[in-house]
Design a protein around this motif. Sequence first.
Motif, PDB file in Angstrom:
ATOM      1  N   ALA A   1       0.813  -1.311  -0.061  1.00  0.00           N
ATOM      2  CA  ALA A   1       0.056   0.104   0.085  1.00  0.00           C
ATOM      3  C   ALA A   1       0.986   1.122   0.034  1.00  0.00           C
ATOM      4  CB  ALA A   1      -0.909  -0.029   1.250  1.00  0.00           C
ATOM      5  N   GLY A   2       0.271   2.285  -0.509  1.00  0.00           N
ATOM      6  CA  GLY A   2       0.885   3.794  -0.401  1.00  0.00           C
ATOM      7  C   GLY A   2       2.229   3.485  -1.030  1.00  0.00           C
ATOM      8  N   ASN A   3       3.466   4.204  -0.328  1.00  0.00           N
ATOM      9  CA  ASN A   3       4.418   4.317  -0.707  1.00  0.00           C
ATOM     10  C   ASN A   3       5.410   3.126  -0.305  1.00  0.00           C
ATOM     11  OD1 ASN A   3       4.358   6.603  -1.989  1.00  0.00           O
ATOM     12  ND2 ASN A   3       4.789   7.780  -0.344  1.00  0.00           N
ATOM     13  N   TYR A   4       4.868   2.054   0.337  1.00  0.00           N
ATOM     14  CA  TYR A   4       5.737   0.761   0.642  1.00  0.00           C
ATOM     15  C   TYR A   4       6.006  -0.115  -0.747  1.00  0.00           C
ATOM     16  CZ  TYR A   4       4.151   2.241   5.214  1.00  0.00           C
ATOM     17  OH  TYR A   4       3.767   3.098   6.380  1.00  0.00           O
ATOM     18  N   ASP A   5       7.003  -0.838  -0.403  1.00  0.00           N
ATOM     19  CA  ASP A   5       7.559  -1.802  -1.435  1.00  0.00           C
ATOM     20  C   ASP A   5       8.312  -2.832  -0.882  1.00  0.00           C
ATOM     21  OD1 ASP A   5       7.587  -2.397  -4.200  1.00  0.00           O
ATOM     22  OD2 ASP A   5       9.620  -1.045  -4.487  1.00  0.00           O
TER      23      ASP A   5
ATOM     24  N   GLY B   1       8.260  -4.364   3.352  1.00  0.00           N
ATOM     25  CA  GLY B   1       9.219  -3.769   4.509  1.00  0.00           C
ATOM     26  C   GLY B   1      10.115  -2.712   3.902  1.00  0.00           C
ATOM     27  N   GLU B   2      10.140  -2.361   2.337  1.00  0.00           N
ATOM     28  CA  GLU B   2      10.974  -1.341   2.148  1.00  0.00           C
ATOM     29  C   GLU B   2       9.987  -0.125   1.512  1.00  0.00           C
ATOM     30  OE1 GLU B   2      14.861  -3.529   0.633  1.00  0.00           O
ATOM     31  OE2 GLU B   2      13.026  -3.933  -0.436  1.00  0.00           O
ATOM     32  N   CYS B   3      10.686   0.756   0.903  1.00  0.00           N
ATOM     33  CA  CYS B   3      10.091   2.055   0.571  1.00  0.00           C
ATOM     34  C   CYS B   3       9.886   1.879  -1.041  1.00  0.00           C
ATOM     35  CB  CYS B   3      10.489   3.193   0.779  1.00  0.00           C
ATOM     36  SG  CYS B   3      10.646   3.657   2.712  1.00  0.00           S
ATOM     37  N   ARG B   4       9.006   2.482  -1.794  1.00  0.00           N
ATOM     38  CA  ARG B   4       8.980   2.704  -3.310  1.00  0.00           C
ATOM     39  C   ARG B   4      10.303   3.408  -3.564  1.00  0.00           C
ATOM     40  NH1 ARG B   4       3.965   5.815  -5.085  1.00  0.00           N
ATOM     41  NH2 ARG B   4       5.186   5.988  -6.686  1.00  0.00           N
ATOM     42  N   PHE B   5      10.644   3.142  -4.936  1.00  0.00           N
ATOM     43  CA  PHE B   5      11.786   3.944  -5.354  1.00  0.00           C
ATOM     44  C   PHE B   5      11.459   5.502  -5.235  1.00  0.00           C
ATOM     45  CE2 PHE B   5      11.818  -0.018  -8.016  1.00  0.00           C
ATOM     46  CZ  PHE B   5      12.915  -0.417  -7.213  1.00  0.00           C
ATOM     47  N   GLY B   6      12.530   6.203  -4.661  1.00  0.00           N
ATOM     48  CA  GLY B   6      12.257   7.351  -4.442  1.00  0.00           C
ATOM     49  C   GLY B   6      11.920   7.980  -3.104  1.00  0.00           C
TER      50      GLY B   6
ATOM     51  N   GLU C   1       8.905  10.414   3.101  1.00  0.00           N
ATOM     52  CA  GLU C   1       9.880  11.560   2.700  1.00  0.00           C
ATOM     53  C   GLU C   1      10.358  11.138   0.977  1.00  0.00           C
ATOM     54  OE1 GLU C   1      14.219  12.936   3.987  1.00  0.00           O
ATOM     55  OE2 GLU C   1      13.373  11.529   5.207  1.00  0.00           O
ATOM     56  N   TYR C   2      10.147  12.082   0.346  1.00  0.00           N
ATOM     57  CA  TYR C   2      10.662  12.071  -1.009  1.00  0.00           C
ATOM     58  C   TYR C   2      11.931  12.311  -1.430  1.00  0.00           C
ATOM     59  CZ  TYR C   2      10.714  12.677  -6.316  1.00  0.00           C
ATOM     60  OH  TYR C   2      11.263  12.503  -7.532  1.00  0.00           O
ATOM     61  N   ARG C   3      12.587  11.615  -1.970  1.00  0.00           N
ATOM     62  CA  ARG C   3      13.911  11.997  -2.220  1.00  0.00           C
ATOM     63  C   ARG C   3      14.242  11.796  -3.717  1.00  0.00           C
ATOM     64  NH1 ARG C   3      19.200   8.242  -0.257  1.00  0.00           N
ATOM     65  NH2 ARG C   3      17.875   6.990  -2.070  1.00  0.00           N
ATOM     66  N   GLU C   4      14.674  12.624  -4.464  1.00  0.00           N
ATOM     67  CA  GLU C   4      15.203  12.789  -5.793  1.00  0.00           C
ATOM     68  C   GLU C   4      16.492  12.299  -5.773  1.00  0.00           C
ATOM     69  OE1 GLU C   4      15.419  16.429  -9.001  1.00  0.00           O
ATOM     70  OE2 GLU C   4      13.397  15.306  -9.006  1.00  0.00           O
TER      71      GLU C   4
ATOM     72  N   ASP D   1      24.992   2.439   2.627  1.00  0.00           N
ATOM     73  CA  ASP D   1      25.058   3.915   1.942  1.00  0.00           C
ATOM     74  C   ASP D   1      23.790   4.336   1.257  1.00  0.00           C
ATOM     75  OD1 ASP D   1      25.829   6.382   0.673  1.00  0.00           O
ATOM     76  OD2 ASP D   1      27.363   5.500  -0.063  1.00  0.00           O
ATOM     77  N   SER D   2      22.733   5.011   2.002  1.00  0.00           N
ATOM     78  CA  SER D   2      21.700   5.023   1.185  1.00  0.00           C
ATOM     79  C   SER D   2      21.457   6.268   0.340  1.00  0.00           C
ATOM     80  CB  SER D   2      20.551   5.462   2.313  1.00  0.00           C
ATOM     81  OG  SER D   2      20.974   6.597   3.043  1.00  0.00           O
ATOM     82  N   ASN D   3      22.825   7.148   0.034  1.00  0.00           N
ATOM     83  CA  ASN D   3      22.940   7.893  -0.747  1.00  0.00           C
ATOM     84  C   ASN D   3      23.600   7.598  -2.238  1.00  0.00           C
ATOM     85  OD1 ASN D   3      21.794  10.035   0.758  1.00  0.00           O
ATOM     86  ND2 ASN D   3      23.817  10.118   1.802  1.00  0.00           N
ATOM     87  N   PHE D   4      23.917   6.166  -2.146  1.00  0.00           N
ATOM     88  CA  PHE D   4      24.749   5.825  -3.386  1.00  0.00           C
ATOM     89  C   PHE D   4      23.970   5.777  -4.490  1.00  0.00           C
ATOM     90  CE2 PHE D   4      25.711   2.173  -6.107  1.00  0.00           C
ATOM     91  CZ  PHE D   4      26.800   2.514  -6.795  1.00  0.00           C
TER      92      PHE D   4
END
Length: 395
Positions: free
Chosen positions: A95-99, A104-109, A117-120, A233-236
């Motif tokens: 549902a929503g932004n889950y993936d 257990g993870e978030c959708r891409f982005g 929290e949207y991250r480009e 490294d979540s920023n990679f």
Amino acid sequence: MRGLYVCVVVVVLQLLGSCVAQFPRPCATSEGLRTKECCPVWEGDGSACGAMSGRGFCTEVEVSEEPHGPQYPHNGIDDRERWPLAFFNRTCRCAGNYDGVNCGECRFGYRGPGCAEYREAVRRNILSLSVAEQQKLISYLNLAKNTISADYVIATGTRAEMGADGEEPLFSDINTYDLFVWMHYYVSRDAFLGGPGNVWRDIDFAHESAAFLPWHRVFLLLWEREIQKMAGDSNFTIPYWDWRDAEACDVCTDALMGGRSAFDPNLISPASVFSSWKGSLLRNPGNHDRRRMPRLPTTADVEAVLGLTDNAPIGHNDGYYMVPFMTLYRNGDYFLTNKRFVQEFLTPYLQQAQNIWQWLLGAGILGALVATVLSALVVVAMRRRKRSQRRKRGS
């Protein structure tokens, strides 16, 4: 930039087996194969698909009934047909932004505890990276090659070879880098028709047609996510190489993908970190089969491909799930055609306007009348003012 070109650091893909796909560890069991259900528990609340937390739920898989296309005349002989029904008919729907396979993870982005929290992501040209950034990239790829995937295994046989009730599950561990090598091979391999050498070659679920862009977009996003988790490294982000109109392999250097060996021009340079990988990696740009690919594509070639409108072969219709990804992603979710834009976005607005056109017409007429009356009042007021000014000057 946001993925303008399907391009990425590519080390030669070594095909190490005959038939594989990747599967979530919790589902790669006799029980999972027997029940055809892949709805892993999310550790955050101990429920399948994180249902107790509203992250998702376990449900039937609904596959597209769109035809395969004339290139593939067979039906029911390949595990990849109508993916993933040969293995599972129930999976998590997030549902929503889950993936993720268990939501257990978030959708891409997206990121954060609630994935709100949207991250480009910014993906840069690999040739513009600093020396330190290039070294980090190569070190992450090398780490992936030497790290067993914590979440996935590969199937080393067909579904039929595993038994009707999954009594012989044929799965094996694999490192994070080779996991994506396997996926790339599995999606494009020939179809097995039975018997030695009896294959159907005119089949590919991710290349040479419409699904090329969306499939590789998801492939790279998944690869990027797995490296982020592995390296902490979540920023990679994976850099790109814009190969349009290139005259040579600009990334074939020892600082990046490895140059040619001075001892054997067909092999990768021993000065490259990739020369330590198991097996002999080839590095011979320019001496490939020029009958199949005479040169790197030009800008005009790219534009021509993007303009194709022919009927899609098997695996390429926008309603199909992408082989062999688990979580399930549809081709159409990652590629918006002009037809879909009109059908899904423009048409509803036009229909809504049609439903209220009488009201819109009445509002327009009323607005015109109001504007006319206001204009008349302004004209009358201005004339009265001028008369008043004349009288004052005359007196």
